[in-house]
Design a protein around this motif. Structure first.
Motif, PDB file in Angstrom:
ATOM      1  N   ILE A 166      26.405 -29.387  11.763  1.00 38.45           N
ATOM      2  CA  ILE A 166      26.100 -27.037  12.691  1.00 38.45           C
ATOM      3  C   ILE A 166      25.568 -27.012  11.493  1.00 38.45           C
ATOM      4  N   VAL A 167      24.253 -26.441  12.230  1.00 38.21           N
ATOM      5  CA  VAL A 167      24.094 -25.258  11.129  1.00 38.21           C
ATOM      6  C   VAL A 167      24.241 -23.408  11.699  1.00 38.21           C
ATOM      7  N   ALA A 168      24.911 -23.184  12.456  1.00 36.52           N
ATOM      8  CA  ALA A 168      25.153 -21.560  12.369  1.00 36.52           C
ATOM      9  C   ALA A 168      26.079 -21.748  13.795  1.00 36.52           C
ATOM     10  N   THR A 169      27.570 -20.951  13.420  1.00 33.98           N
ATOM     11  CA  THR A 169      28.117 -20.375  14.011  1.00 33.98           C
ATOM     12  C   THR A 169      28.733 -18.942  14.467  1.00 33.98           C
ATOM     13  N   ALA A 170      28.814 -18.696  15.434  1.00 36.69           N
ATOM     14  CA  ALA A 170      29.350 -16.891  15.408  1.00 36.69           C
ATOM     15  C   ALA A 170      30.926 -17.163  16.062  1.00 36.69           C
ATOM     16  N   LEU A 171      32.237 -16.162  15.003  1.00 38.89           N
ATOM     17  CA  LEU A 171      33.372 -16.119  15.942  1.00 38.89           C
ATOM     18  C   LEU A 171      33.343 -14.758  16.230  1.00 38.89           C
ATOM     19  N   ILE A 186      33.539 -24.580   7.245  1.00 37.79           N
ATOM     20  CA  ILE A 186      32.847 -24.565   7.286  1.00 37.79           C
ATOM     21  C   ILE A 186      30.686 -24.792   6.735  1.00 37.79           C
ATOM     22  N   GLN A 187      29.695 -25.270   7.047  1.00 39.82           N
ATOM     23  CA  GLN A 187      28.595 -25.424   6.220  1.00 39.82           C
ATOM     24  C   GLN A 187      28.129 -24.929   6.527  1.00 39.82           C
ATOM     25  N   GLY A 188      27.418 -24.174   7.873  1.00 40.87           N
ATOM     26  CA  GLY A 188      26.308 -23.424   8.365  1.00 40.87           C
ATOM     27  C   GLY A 188      26.702 -22.174   8.133  1.00 40.87           C
ATOM     28  N   ARG A 189      25.837 -21.208   8.317  1.00 39.84           N
ATOM     29  CA  ARG A 189      25.505 -20.038   8.269  1.00 39.84           C
ATOM     30  C   ARG A 189      26.754 -19.314   9.511  1.00 39.84           C
ATOM     31  N   VAL A 196      31.676  -7.364  23.028  1.00 44.48           N
ATOM     32  CA  VAL A 196      31.060  -6.035  24.013  1.00 44.48           C
ATOM     33  C   VAL A 196      29.298  -6.053  23.610  1.00 44.48           C
ATOM     34  N   GLU A 197      29.063  -4.905  23.819  1.00 41.74           N
ATOM     35  CA  GLU A 197      27.711  -4.765  24.502  1.00 41.74           C
ATOM     36  C   GLU A 197      26.530  -4.894  23.039  1.00 41.74           C
ATOM     37  N   ASP A 198      27.521  -4.113  22.158  1.00 40.88           N
ATOM     38  CA  ASP A 198      27.072  -4.260  20.035  1.00 40.88           C
ATOM     39  C   ASP A 198      26.857  -5.427  19.713  1.00 40.88           C
ATOM     40  N   PHE A 199      27.521  -5.807  19.814  1.00 46.38           N
ATOM     41  CA  PHE A 199      27.328  -7.710  19.571  1.00 46.38           C
ATOM     42  C   PHE A 199      26.236  -8.411  19.925  1.00 46.38           C
ATOM     43  N   VAL A 200      25.445  -7.733  21.163  1.00 49.64           N
ATOM     44  CA  VAL A 200      24.823  -9.057  21.771  1.00 49.64           C
ATOM     45  C   VAL A 200      23.265  -9.085  21.432  1.00 49.64           C
ATOM     46  N   MET A 201      23.206  -7.901  20.696  1.00 44.83           N
ATOM     47  CA  MET A 201      21.423  -8.357  19.596  1.00 44.83           C
ATOM     48  C   MET A 201      21.909  -8.938  18.630  1.00 44.83           C
ATOM     49  N   PRO A 202      22.708  -8.190  17.931  1.00 40.29           N
ATOM     50  CA  PRO A 202      23.159  -8.798  16.243  1.00 40.29           C
ATOM     51  C   PRO A 202      23.758 -10.228  17.124  1.00 40.29           C
ATOM     52  N   LEU A 203      24.285 -10.984  17.322  1.00 40.93           N
ATOM     53  CA  LEU A 203      23.756 -12.693  18.237  1.00 40.93           C
ATOM     54  C   LEU A 203      22.745 -13.389  18.639  1.00 40.93           C
ATOM     55  N   VAL A 204      21.748 -12.746  19.099  1.00 37.50           N
ATOM     56  CA  VAL A 204      21.167 -13.202  19.340  1.00 37.50           C
ATOM     57  C   VAL A 204      20.019 -13.126  18.240  1.00 37.50           C
ATOM     58  N   GLU A 205      19.520 -11.734  17.437  1.00 40.33           N
ATOM     59  CA  GLU A 205      19.188 -12.566  16.051  1.00 40.33           C
ATOM     60  C   GLU A 205      19.628 -13.386  15.071  1.00 40.33           C
ATOM     61  N   ALA A 224      21.095 -15.978  16.456  1.00 39.09           N
ATOM     62  CA  ALA A 224      20.622 -17.162  16.343  1.00 39.09           C
ATOM     63  C   ALA A 224      19.410 -17.886  16.912  1.00 39.09           C
ATOM     64  N   GLU A 225      18.553 -16.403  16.739  1.00 39.69           N
ATOM     65  CA  GLU A 225      17.255 -16.509  16.461  1.00 39.69           C
ATOM     66  C   GLU A 225      17.447 -17.123  15.098  1.00 39.69           C
ATOM     67  N   SER A 226      17.329 -16.707  14.321  1.00 43.21           N
ATOM     68  CA  SER A 226      17.512 -16.634  11.970  1.00 43.21           C
ATOM     69  C   SER A 226      17.261 -18.226  12.023  1.00 43.21           C
ATOM     70  N   ALA A 227      18.249 -18.660  13.020  1.00 44.52           N
ATOM     71  CA  ALA A 227      18.452 -20.191  12.675  1.00 44.52           C
ATOM     72  C   ALA A 227      17.959 -21.052  13.362  1.00 44.52           C
ATOM     73  N   ARG A 228      17.070 -20.875  15.198  1.00 48.35           N
ATOM     74  CA  ARG A 228      16.914 -21.066  15.644  1.00 48.35           C
ATOM     75  C   ARG A 228      16.104 -22.992  14.175  1.00 48.35           C
ATOM     76  N   GLU A 229      14.803 -22.383  13.545  1.00 45.33           N
ATOM     77  CA  GLU A 229      14.396 -23.609  13.323  1.00 45.33           C
ATOM     78  C   GLU A 229      15.387 -24.415  12.365  1.00 45.33           C
ATOM     79  N   LEU A 230      16.227 -23.813  12.370  1.00 42.67           N
ATOM     80  CA  LEU A 230      17.082 -25.393  12.003  1.00 42.67           C
ATOM     81  C   LEU A 230      18.083 -25.944  13.220  1.00 42.67           C
ATOM     82  N   PHE A 231      17.832 -25.413  13.736  1.00 45.73           N
ATOM     83  CA  PHE A 231      18.451 -26.774  15.263  1.00 45.73           C
ATOM     84  C   PHE A 231      17.336 -27.563  15.752  1.00 45.73           C
ATOM     85  N   VAL A 232      16.213 -27.178  15.900  1.00 47.46           N
ATOM     86  CA  VAL A 232      14.662 -28.582  15.294  1.00 47.46           C
ATOM     87  C   VAL A 232      14.853 -29.699  15.400  1.00 47.46           C
ATOM     88  N   HIS A 233      14.751 -30.688  15.719  1.00 43.93           N
ATOM     89  CA  HIS A 233      15.311 -32.412  15.077  1.00 43.93           C
ATOM     90  C   HIS A 233      13.869 -33.164  15.183  1.00 43.93           C
TER      91      HIS A 233
END
Length: 112
Positions: free
Chosen positions: A19-24, A42-45, A88-97, A99-108
């Motif tokens: 697991i490379v990233a998690t959002a709580l 928790i080991q990832g971001r 809430v709406e305030d979370f959407v873009m920061p959560l997308v960003e 996830a995007e910041s960790a995207r390269e870590l998802f590629v195996h």
């Protein structure tokens, strides 16, 4: 990503090796000992999203517990003033960003 009780489940899963990233989101993680146990494994971001007027998860207490448990570890904090115990709406873009910041870590073993 998990919300409320689901955030607790996401934190449990985030202790696994791959697991490379998690959002709580508005995380209901329990008492200080439970929070310490979850956060320390928790080991990832990690991104934490809290709402100040949450009637279920106390903003200040939860933030304090997570900060104490993180022991200086870098966490992404996303905070909203209003919205209650919801994603809430305030979370959407920061959560997308996040996830995007960790995207390269998802590629195996492949190219993006």
């Amino acid at each position: 990503m998990g919300k409320s009780w689901g955030a607790r489940m996401a934190a449990e899963v985030a202790s696994l090796d791959d697991i490379v990233a998690t959002a709580l989101v508005t995380p209901a993680l329990g008492d200080q000992d439970q929070v310490q146990s979850l956060i320390s494994r928790i080991q990832g971001r990690v991104a934490i999203a809290l709402v100040e007027d949450d009637e279920v998860v106390d903003f200040r207490a939860t933030k304090g517990k997570i900060q104490a448990a993180s022991k200086g570890r870098e966490l992404m904090w996303i905070e909203a003033k209003k919205g209650g115990h919801r994603v809430v709406e305030d979370f959407v873009m920061p959560l997308v960003e996040f996830a995007e910041s960790a995207r390269e870590l998802f590629v195996h073993g492949g190219e993006l």
